[in-house]
Scaffold this active site. Structure first.
Site, mmCIF file in Angstrom:
data_model
loop_
_atom_site.group_PDB
_atom_site.id
_atom_site.type_symbol
_atom_site.label_atom_id
_atom_site.label_comp_id
_atom_site.label_asym_id
_atom_site.label_seq_id
_atom_site.Cartn_x
_atom_site.Cartn_y
_atom_site.Cartn_z
ATOM 1 N N CYS A 59 -5.572 -10.094 2.960
ATOM 2 C CA CYS A 59 -6.567 -8.554 3.262
ATOM 3 C C CYS A 59 -7.892 -9.441 3.515
ATOM 4 O O CYS A 59 -7.845 -9.505 4.596
ATOM 5 C CB CYS A 59 -6.930 -7.935 2.262
ATOM 6 N N ARG B 201 -6.222 -2.817 -4.888
ATOM 7 C CA ARG B 201 -6.333 -4.212 -5.376
ATOM 8 C C ARG B 201 -5.083 -4.871 -6.182
ATOM 9 O O ARG B 201 -4.802 -4.247 -6.591
ATOM 10 C CB ARG B 201 -7.047 -4.999 -6.830
ATOM 11 N N VAL C 218 0.779 -0.914 -0.461
ATOM 12 C CA VAL C 218 0.058 -0.098 -0.045
ATOM 13 C C VAL C 218 0.981 1.395 0.043
ATOM 14 O O VAL C 218 0.577 2.132 -0.897
ATOM 15 C CB VAL C 218 -0.473 -0.628 1.192
HETATM 16 P P1 NAD Z 1 3.436 -4.619 4.021
HETATM 17 O O1 NAD Z 1 3.522 -5.623 4.798
HETATM 18 O O2 NAD Z 1 3.320 -4.805 2.484
HETATM 19 O O3 NAD Z 1 3.514 -2.917 4.070
HETATM 20 C C1 NAD Z 1 4.273 -2.740 5.522
HETATM 21 C C2 NAD Z 1 5.640 -1.872 5.642
HETATM 22 O O4 NAD Z 1 4.600 -1.342 6.959
HETATM 23 C C3 NAD Z 1 6.627 -3.252 6.102
HETATM 24 O O5 NAD Z 1 7.084 -2.595 4.477
HETATM 25 C C4 NAD Z 1 7.011 -2.432 7.130
HETATM 26 O O6 NAD Z 1 8.423 -3.126 7.108
HETATM 27 C C5 NAD Z 1 6.595 -1.675 7.285
HETATM 28 N N1 NAD Z 1 6.256 -0.778 8.355
HETATM 29 C C6 NAD Z 1 6.474 -1.623 9.886
HETATM 30 N N2 NAD Z 1 6.087 -0.869 10.963
HETATM 31 C C7 NAD Z 1 6.690 0.323 10.497
HETATM 32 C C8 NAD Z 1 7.306 1.633 11.775
HETATM 33 N N3 NAD Z 1 7.121 1.710 12.788
HETATM 34 N N4 NAD Z 1 7.825 2.798 10.754
HETATM 35 C C9 NAD Z 1 8.032 2.183 9.742
HETATM 36 N N5 NAD Z 1 7.868 1.169 8.572
HETATM 37 C C10 NAD Z 1 7.289 0.282 9.620
HETATM 38 O O7 NAD Z 1 1.549 -4.106 4.685
HETATM 39 P P2 NAD Z 1 0.791 -3.762 3.031
HETATM 40 O O8 NAD Z 1 0.391 -4.788 2.533
HETATM 41 O O9 NAD Z 1 1.117 -2.497 2.395
HETATM 42 O O10 NAD Z 1 -0.581 -3.531 3.954
HETATM 43 C C11 NAD Z 1 -0.396 -2.618 4.924
HETATM 44 C C12 NAD Z 1 -1.747 -1.851 5.386
HETATM 45 O O11 NAD Z 1 -2.819 -2.141 4.384
HETATM 46 C C13 NAD Z 1 -2.519 -2.597 5.841
HETATM 47 O O12 NAD Z 1 -3.572 -2.700 6.878
HETATM 48 C C14 NAD Z 1 -3.538 -3.574 5.158
HETATM 49 O O13 NAD Z 1 -4.730 -4.213 5.641
HETATM 50 C C15 NAD Z 1 -4.552 -2.518 3.802
HETATM 51 N N6 NAD Z 1 -4.444 -2.896 2.495
HETATM 52 C C16 NAD Z 1 -3.642 -3.635 2.416
HETATM 53 C C17 NAD Z 1 -4.001 -3.790 0.916
HETATM 54 C C18 NAD Z 1 -3.256 -4.847 0.079
HETATM 55 O O14 NAD Z 1 -3.828 -4.773 -0.762
HETATM 56 N N7 NAD Z 1 -2.129 -5.423 0.941
HETATM 57 C C19 NAD Z 1 -5.340 -2.929 0.292
HETATM 58 C C20 NAD Z 1 -5.739 -2.397 1.278
HETATM 59 C C21 NAD Z 1 -5.768 -1.838 2.637
#
Ligand code: NAD
Length: 429
Positions: A260, A154, A11
């Site tokens: 998700c 997505r 994201v």
């Molecule tokens: P991800 O694991 O791909 O990315 C999260 C990132 O945050 C990682 O790179 C991690 O190293 C970093 N991180 C963690 N703690 C941190 C901190 N204290 N400081 C800085 N960076 C930090 O996760 P994602 O898939 O991008 O999902 C993130 C959020 O978005 C979740 O809540 C998820 O439910 C939501 N979301 C995801 C999607 C999807 O399709 N992946 C879609 C909509 C919403």
């Protein structure tokens, strides 16, 4: 505008790249130093169509930069987005420790008014908690606003979804941050829904649960189709032409997975439980989803019988097509369950092989999809990659000891497969 995004994952990185693309100056922060180094050196840690070009172009123009320092990100921007993980806990509720930690870090670094925007998927009322935490830990006692801006992208279509969203949801407690939020999203030409924070947070969980429900609905119909000798794709097509229903997400198969839907569904059930609502409808959605995998494995053992000492070729490891993400992938679960039954596996995925290596051991990773069937007893399709439709079927048939295919994603036409000499089993047809 000057924007910071904390958490540079699926994201955060795509959001950062798209914001930079429309002209904002963006700092992407991540506490994974290796990830930040890769990005600073021009590498892209995830596969997402079109992302590579956007990141390269906007990094070169100086509009997109990467750092491990939250303090630097907060200092450089007026608006700070949070896009860190919100993983499930063993009881299904959401682990909010990442959000809480980032809220404290932002608070500690704030020296002037900031808008703090939560993009992560969080339970309703998390915005209140974030606001309380920031107030408590902000030494400078400066003013701030907390906003909810749930993300609906997505994976596999993330750039497209961010550049052309169906809608942008902005949850606020006061009108003060609204103008800035509108300005951030102005270039995206999407309808903007301004609402209160609790409603914004609920919109996200309610939407994902509804989409999961739609998938389980058609999967339940697929069971009926198999019993009645009907074709679930014909049924879905006929239903989907009704604009009140729509064709999308009516795809029967192995069930949903990914990072998700499963977690958001369990979270929503927990959230409901906390206010005294037993959301049995959604529990049934989970049950049907789990049942699809069981039924598919039974289909395999009904035909192949004993899996011990059998070799199966598996096409697909990602949780869906166009992504390298294998988190909660049904394809990985299927592989592991087949292994448990004693089968040995030859597997291939167009993009997810590297990520799969970290979670799947004891299998043979095959670089070319056309080599997967070599010496196998049957072929299994586990992910709906379009390119699998171009599989050299005659070659695969010759390479297999018996021309058997279990298609968990309904990629091929049953009549055509039969005509070509295959024993072909798919879902709901
Ligand atoms: P991800 O694991 O791909 O990315 C999260 C990132 O945050 C990682 O790179 C991690 O190293 C970093 N991180 C963690 N703690 C941190 C901190 N204290 N400081 C800085 N960076 C930090 O996760 P994602 O898939 O991008 O999902 C993130 C959020 O978005 C979740 O809540 C998820 O439910 C939501 N979301 C995801 C999607 C999807 O399709 N992946 C879609 C909509 C919403």
């Amino acid at each position: 505008m000057k924007l910071t995004i904390i958490g540079t994952g699926y994201v955060g990185l795509v959001t950062g790249a798209c914001f930079a693309e429309v002209g904002h100056r963006v700092v992407c922060v991540d506490n994974d130093a290796a990830k930040v180094k890769t990005l600073q050196e021009g590498g892209i840690p995830i596969y997402e169509p079109g992302l590579d070009e956007l990141v390269t172009k906007n990094t070169a123009s100086g509009r997109l930069e990467f750092t491990v320092s939250t303090a630097e990100g907060v200092a450089k921007s007026d608006v700070v987005f949070i896009a860190v993980p919100t993983p499930p806990q063993p009881d299904g509720s959401v682990d909010l420790s990442f959000i809480e930690k980032v809220a404290r870090e932002i608070a500690g670094a704030m020296t002037s008014y900031k808008i703090i925007v939560d993009k992560s998927t969080v339970p309703v009322k998390t915005g209140d908690k974030v606001a309380e935490t920031i107030k408590r830990y902000c030494k400078a006692q400066v003013d701030f606003d907390v906003v909810s801006n749930p993300e609906f992208l997505r994976e596999g279509f993330a750039v497209e979804d961010l550049m052309k969203p169906d809608r942008v949801v902005i949850g606020v407690r006061s009108q003060r941050p609204v103008a800035a939020m509108r300005e951030i999203f102005e270039q995206f030409n999407a309808p903007i829904v301004v609402t209160d924070i609790n409603s914004a947070e609920l919109i996200k969980h309610a939407s994902n649960s509804f989409l999961a429900l739609k998938i389980s609905y058609i999967n339940a119909i697929s069971v009926l189709c198999e019993a009645a000798g009907a074709n679930v794709q014909e049924v879905a097509a006929g239903m989907g032409m009704d604009t009140r229903i729509g064709r999308r997400f009516l795809n029967a198969g192995l069930g949903f997975g990914g990072s998700c839907f499963p977690k958001d569904l369990s979270a929503f059930i927990k959230i409901a439980e906390q206010v005294g609502l037993d959301f049995r409808l959604l529990k049934e959605v989970q049950r049907i989803n789990a049942g699809q995998m069981d039924r598919f494995i039974k289909k395999i053992t009904d035909t192949v019988w004993v899996l011990k000492d059998k070799k199966l070729g598996v096409l697909g490891l990602a949780f869906k097509q166009n992504t390298d993400d294998v988190r909660q992938s049904p394809a990985i679960e299927l592989c592991q369950r087949l292994q448990k039954e004693g089968a040995s596996l030859r597997v291939h995925d167009p993009k997810a092989m590297d990520k799969a290596r970290a979670v799947l051991t004891g299998v043979t990773f095959v670089d070319d999809m056309n080599d997967v069937a070599e010496g196998c007893d049957a072929l299994v399709v586990a992910t709906e990659w379009d390119e699998f439709k171009k599989l050299d079927l005659d070659r695969a048939r010759r390479a297999l000891s018996h021309p058997i295919m279990f298609d968990g994603r309904n990629l091929f036409d049953p009549a055509e497969m039969e005509q070509r000499g295959w024993i072909y089993k798919s879902v709901g047809r």
